[in-house]
Design a protein around this motif. Structure first.
Motif, PDB file in Angstrom:
ATOM      1  N   ASP A 108       0.830  -1.199   0.000  1.00  0.00           N
ATOM      2  CA  ASP A 108       0.000   0.000   0.000  1.00  0.00           C
ATOM      3  C   ASP A 108       0.869   1.255   0.000  1.00  0.00           C
ATOM      4  OD1 ASP A 108      -2.395   1.356  -0.154  1.00  0.00           O
ATOM      5  OD2 ASP A 108      -3.278   0.391   1.572  1.00  0.00           O
ATOM      6  N   GLN A 109       0.211   2.415   0.075  1.00  0.00           N
ATOM      7  CA  GLN A 109       0.909   3.696  -0.043  1.00  0.00           C
ATOM      8  C   GLN A 109       1.482   4.137   1.311  1.00  0.00           C
ATOM      9  OE1 GLN A 109      -1.351   6.646  -2.373  1.00  0.00           O
ATOM     10  NE2 GLN A 109      -2.645   4.946  -2.998  1.00  0.00           N
ATOM     11  N   VAL A 110       2.290   3.279   1.877  1.00  0.00           N
ATOM     12  CA  VAL A 110       2.847   3.534   3.206  1.00  0.00           C
ATOM     13  C   VAL A 110       3.815   4.713   3.215  1.00  0.00           C
ATOM     14  CG1 VAL A 110       2.537   1.193   4.082  1.00  0.00           C
ATOM     15  CG2 VAL A 110       4.590   1.751   2.756  1.00  0.00           C
ATOM     16  N   TRP A 111       4.379   5.059   2.042  1.00  0.00           N
ATOM     17  CA  TRP A 111       5.344   6.160   1.959  1.00  0.00           C
ATOM     18  C   TRP A 111       4.784   7.359   1.204  1.00  0.00           C
ATOM     19  CZ3 TRP A 111       9.879   2.438   0.365  1.00  0.00           C
ATOM     20  CH2 TRP A 111      10.305   1.738   1.509  1.00  0.00           C
ATOM     21  N   ASN A 112       3.482   7.495   1.164  1.00  0.00           N
ATOM     22  CA  ASN A 112       2.879   8.645   0.499  1.00  0.00           C
ATOM     23  C   ASN A 112       3.189   9.910   1.304  1.00  0.00           C
ATOM     24  OD1 ASN A 112       1.005  10.662  -0.442  1.00  0.00           O
ATOM     25  ND2 ASN A 112      -0.194   9.030  -1.358  1.00  0.00           N
ATOM     26  N   PRO A 113       3.846  10.900   0.682  1.00  0.00           N
ATOM     27  CA  PRO A 113       4.226  12.113   1.429  1.00  0.00           C
ATOM     28  C   PRO A 113       3.034  12.951   1.886  1.00  0.00           C
ATOM     29  CG  PRO A 113       4.712  12.346  -0.918  1.00  0.00           C
ATOM     30  CD  PRO A 113       4.352  10.918  -0.701  1.00  0.00           C
ATOM     31  N   ASP A 114       1.855  12.701   1.336  1.00  0.00           N
ATOM     32  CA  ASP A 114       0.679  13.481   1.732  1.00  0.00           C
ATOM     33  C   ASP A 114       0.328  13.281   3.200  1.00  0.00           C
ATOM     34  OD1 ASP A 114       0.494  14.478  -0.789  1.00  0.00           O
ATOM     35  OD2 ASP A 114      -1.220  13.266  -1.413  1.00  0.00           O
ATOM     36  N   TRP A 115       0.669  12.087   3.748  1.00  0.00           N
ATOM     37  CA  TRP A 115       0.399  11.882   5.176  1.00  0.00           C
ATOM     38  C   TRP A 115       1.657  11.508   5.967  1.00  0.00           C
ATOM     39  CZ3 TRP A 115      -3.056   9.585   1.559  1.00  0.00           C
ATOM     40  CH2 TRP A 115      -2.688   8.327   1.075  1.00  0.00           C
ATOM     41  N   ALA A 116       2.821  11.800   5.382  1.00  0.00           N
ATOM     42  CA  ALA A 116       4.088  11.482   6.061  1.00  0.00           C
ATOM     43  C   ALA A 116       4.262  12.245   7.363  1.00  0.00           C
ATOM     44  CB  ALA A 116       5.265  11.753   5.124  1.00  0.00           C
ATOM     45  N   LYS A 117       3.634  13.408   7.468  1.00  0.00           N
ATOM     46  CA  LYS A 117       3.710  14.199   8.701  1.00  0.00           C
ATOM     47  C   LYS A 117       3.258  13.379   9.901  1.00  0.00           C
ATOM     48  CE  LYS A 117       1.785  18.410  10.805  1.00  0.00           C
ATOM     49  NZ  LYS A 117       0.897  19.584  10.570  1.00  0.00           N
ATOM     50  N   TYR A 118       2.322  12.476   9.675  1.00  0.00           N
ATOM     51  CA  TYR A 118       1.763  11.672  10.765  1.00  0.00           C
ATOM     52  C   TYR A 118       2.320  10.244  10.810  1.00  0.00           C
ATOM     53  CZ  TYR A 118      -1.555  15.480  10.080  1.00  0.00           C
ATOM     54  OH  TYR A 118      -2.113  16.715   9.904  1.00  0.00           O
ATOM     55  N   LYS A 132      16.784  -4.862  10.943  1.00  0.00           N
ATOM     56  CA  LYS A 132      15.513  -5.592  10.953  1.00  0.00           C
ATOM     57  C   LYS A 132      14.444  -4.919  10.093  1.00  0.00           C
ATOM     58  CE  LYS A 132      16.167  -7.843  15.425  1.00  0.00           C
ATOM     59  NZ  LYS A 132      15.507  -8.268  16.673  1.00  0.00           N
ATOM     60  N   ARG A 133      14.849  -3.944   9.279  1.00  0.00           N
ATOM     61  CA  ARG A 133      13.888  -3.189   8.474  1.00  0.00           C
ATOM     62  C   ARG A 133      13.789  -3.738   7.052  1.00  0.00           C
ATOM     63  NH1 ARG A 133      15.862   2.956  10.071  1.00  0.00           N
ATOM     64  NH2 ARG A 133      15.740   2.666  12.337  1.00  0.00           N
ATOM     65  N   ILE A 134      12.584  -4.153   6.677  1.00  0.00           N
ATOM     66  CA  ILE A 134      12.307  -4.651   5.326  1.00  0.00           C
ATOM     67  C   ILE A 134      11.095  -3.904   4.776  1.00  0.00           C
ATOM     68  CG2 ILE A 134      11.539  -6.661   3.972  1.00  0.00           C
ATOM     69  CD1 ILE A 134      12.868  -8.454   6.020  1.00  0.00           C
ATOM     70  N   SER A 135      11.150  -3.583   3.506  1.00  0.00           N
ATOM     71  CA  SER A 135       9.921  -3.106   2.855  1.00  0.00           C
ATOM     72  C   SER A 135       9.485  -4.153   1.844  1.00  0.00           C
ATOM     73  CB  SER A 135      10.147  -1.757   2.162  1.00  0.00           C
ATOM     74  OG  SER A 135      10.920  -1.896   0.987  1.00  0.00           O
ATOM     75  N   TYR A 136       8.168  -4.344   1.760  1.00  0.00           N
ATOM     76  CA  TYR A 136       7.637  -5.234   0.725  1.00  0.00           C
ATOM     77  C   TYR A 136       6.545  -4.500  -0.062  1.00  0.00           C
ATOM     78  CZ  TYR A 136       5.940  -8.845  -2.146  1.00  0.00           C
ATOM     79  OH  TYR A 136       5.605  -9.528  -3.301  1.00  0.00           O
ATOM     80  N   ALA A 137       6.806  -4.277  -1.345  1.00  0.00           N
ATOM     81  CA  ALA A 137       5.832  -3.651  -2.257  1.00  0.00           C
ATOM     82  C   ALA A 137       5.334  -2.311  -1.736  1.00  0.00           C
ATOM     83  CB  ALA A 137       4.662  -4.593  -2.527  1.00  0.00           C
ATOM     84  N   ALA A 138       6.217  -1.572  -1.089  1.00  0.00           N
ATOM     85  CA  ALA A 138       5.832  -0.247  -0.599  1.00  0.00           C
ATOM     86  C   ALA A 138       5.556   0.680  -1.773  1.00  0.00           C
ATOM     87  CB  ALA A 138       6.945   0.321   0.279  1.00  0.00           C
ATOM     88  N   SER A 139       4.624   1.605  -1.568  1.00  0.00           N
ATOM     89  CA  SER A 139       4.261   2.545  -2.626  1.00  0.00           C
ATOM     90  C   SER A 139       4.321   3.963  -2.084  1.00  0.00           C
ATOM     91  CB  SER A 139       2.852   2.242  -3.146  1.00  0.00           C
ATOM     92  OG  SER A 139       2.460   3.188  -4.119  1.00  0.00           O
ATOM     93  N   PHE A 140       4.754   4.894  -2.957  1.00  0.00           N
ATOM     94  CA  PHE A 140       4.787   6.308  -2.589  1.00  0.00           C
ATOM     95  C   PHE A 140       3.475   6.994  -2.962  1.00  0.00           C
ATOM     96  CE2 PHE A 140       9.207   5.088  -3.210  1.00  0.00           C
ATOM     97  CZ  PHE A 140       9.858   5.675  -2.143  1.00  0.00           C
ATOM     98  N   GLY A 141       2.753   6.435  -3.914  1.00  0.00           N
ATOM     99  CA  GLY A 141       1.490   7.025  -4.336  1.00  0.00           C
ATOM    100  C   GLY A 141       1.651   8.300  -5.151  1.00  0.00           C
ATOM    101  N   VAL A 142       2.893   8.714  -5.422  1.00  0.00           N
ATOM    102  CA  VAL A 142       3.179   9.923  -6.208  1.00  0.00           C
ATOM    103  C   VAL A 142       4.339   9.608  -7.153  1.00  0.00           C
ATOM    104  CG1 VAL A 142       2.400  11.514  -4.412  1.00  0.00           C
ATOM    105  CG2 VAL A 142       4.788  10.790  -4.448  1.00  0.00           C
ATOM    106  N   ASP A 143       4.557  10.477  -8.128  1.00  0.00           N
ATOM    107  CA  ASP A 143       5.652  10.279  -9.077  1.00  0.00           C
ATOM    108  C   ASP A 143       6.947  10.947  -8.629  1.00  0.00           C
ATOM    109  OD1 ASP A 143       3.860   8.906 -10.607  1.00  0.00           O
ATOM    110  OD2 ASP A 143       3.549  10.512 -12.072  1.00  0.00           O
TER     111      ASP A 143
END
Length: 359
Positions: A108-118, A132-143
């Motif tokens: 999902d859009q876990v790295w979308n900057p629109d809500w990164a503040k929170y 211990k940090r892995i990302s799987y199919a993370a999305s930014f939701g922006v270009d």
């Protein structure tokens, strides 16, 4: 048994979010791990939802009640199928590293900057060890990452033990931000076979075997699209089910019913990534429309999906209406299977490597 924690968005209002969470848990559990999803504290979620009923915001009381019934369906789905562990947003730092083999953020859009503040600290796993940090199919939701967030995102991305994203544009963002070419992997929903989804799908009782076209537009529908929908309905002798319409009983369907409705639809018309994904999984005729409104910038994930499957001809702008109900899924099946092998290989190796030094 090693324990793994998934960290993802969890507003309990988005079908794709809950279904990808379920799928990722299912895949990792099948590999012999004990998996838990860390989600927002439910009492707070319920309290905030109830507040919407009494808030004077122009939404009818009956429509607010439907939102609550829909929320209950989502919570029931999670209770039945997802191993969630509620954590207050400000308490992730209290989670012990020693309790988990690794933490996986996605999909999902876990790295979308629109809500990164929170969400920045949680979604970039800043509360746990970099090893211990892995990302799987993370999305930014922006270009493109807004300039004000570039330094923070650079600091967040560089510390991951293993990085993977969901679309081509996201690969470019990571490359441009930290100079690393990361993995592009399948959305978790596509890692499960259709037979696995059949086990949880559910049909709303009001369908009663009738033909229907399913529509699911997160960005709204123009008058032109409305006309096309009802022309297609007449052409296929089908009713129209609009999942975003408060005035129908289908607004309150849960994630399992979402899968069920797509699986039996005559056709699916949508601007949604996951509605498209499940149309492909169930090999249904579908048409993809450009997202209207503020969601316009989220189109890159759909572009990557259609390109991978060789289904760009299912875009509304490219559709040959003589082929409306005919979709050749041969190349899509082959492409998905190939990507599935690579995606599972990445996930397995990423999990096994945790605990080693970053690099």
């Amino acid at each position: 048994m090693k324990k793994i924690a998934i960290v993802t968005l969890s507003d309990f209002n988005n079908y794709g979010n809950r279904l990808q969470n379920y799928a990722l848990e299912r895949i990792i559990t099948s590999q012999g791990y004990d998996v838990v999803s860390l989600v927002d504290f439910r009492p707070n979620l319920l309290k905030n939802s109830v507040k919407t009923i009494i808030k004077k915001d122009g939404i009818k009381f009956t429509d607010k009640m439907k939102k609550i019934r829909r929320l209950k369906k989502f919570l029931d789905f999670d209770k039945k199928y997802v191993n969630t562990f509620p954590v207050n947003a400000g308490e992730f730092n209290s989670i012990s590293d020693d309790e988990y083999h690794c933490f996986i953020v996605g999909s999902d859009q876990v790295w979308n900057p629109d809500w990164a503040k929170y969400t920045y600290d949680r979604m970039f796993l800043r509360f746990c060890s970099p090893t211990k940090r892995i990302s799987y199919a993370a999305s930014f939701g922006v270009d493109k990452i807004p300039e004000k967030w570039v330094d923070k995102y650079k600091a967040g991305l560089i510390d991951f033990k293993a990085l993977s994203v969901r679309e081509d544009k996201a690969v470019d963002i990571v490359k441009n931000t930290i100079g690393i070419t990361c993995h592009k992997v399948l959305d978790p929903t596509m890692l499960l076979e259709r037979a696995e989804w059949d086990k949880i799908k559910k049909m709303p009782t009001k369908i009663n075997g009738k033909n229907y076209i399913l529509t699911y537009f997160l960005g709204g529908r123009t008058r032109e699209v409305e006309k096309v929908i009802y022309r297609y309905a007449k052409l296929t002798d089908s009713a129209v089910i609009n999942l975003q319409d408060y005035n129908t009983p289908y607004y309150t369907v849960g994630p399992d019913e979402f899968v069920g409705l797509i699986s039996k639809a005559k056709m699916v018309l949508t601007d949604s990534f996951h509605a498209t994904v499940f149309s492909i999984i169930y090999e249904k005729p579908f048409v993809v429309y450009d997202r209207q409104g503020s969601g316009k910038k989220m189109g890159s994930r759909l572009s990557s999906l259609l390109e991978m499957c060789g289904l760009n001809n299912r875009r509304a702008s490219a559709l040959d209406e003589k082929m409306l109900l005919q979709v050749n899924y041969t190349n899509a099946r082959l492409a998905i299977q190939k990507e599935k092998v690579c995606s599972l290989k990445y996930l397995n190796e990423a999990i096994q490597s945790c605990g080693d030094s970053v690099g």
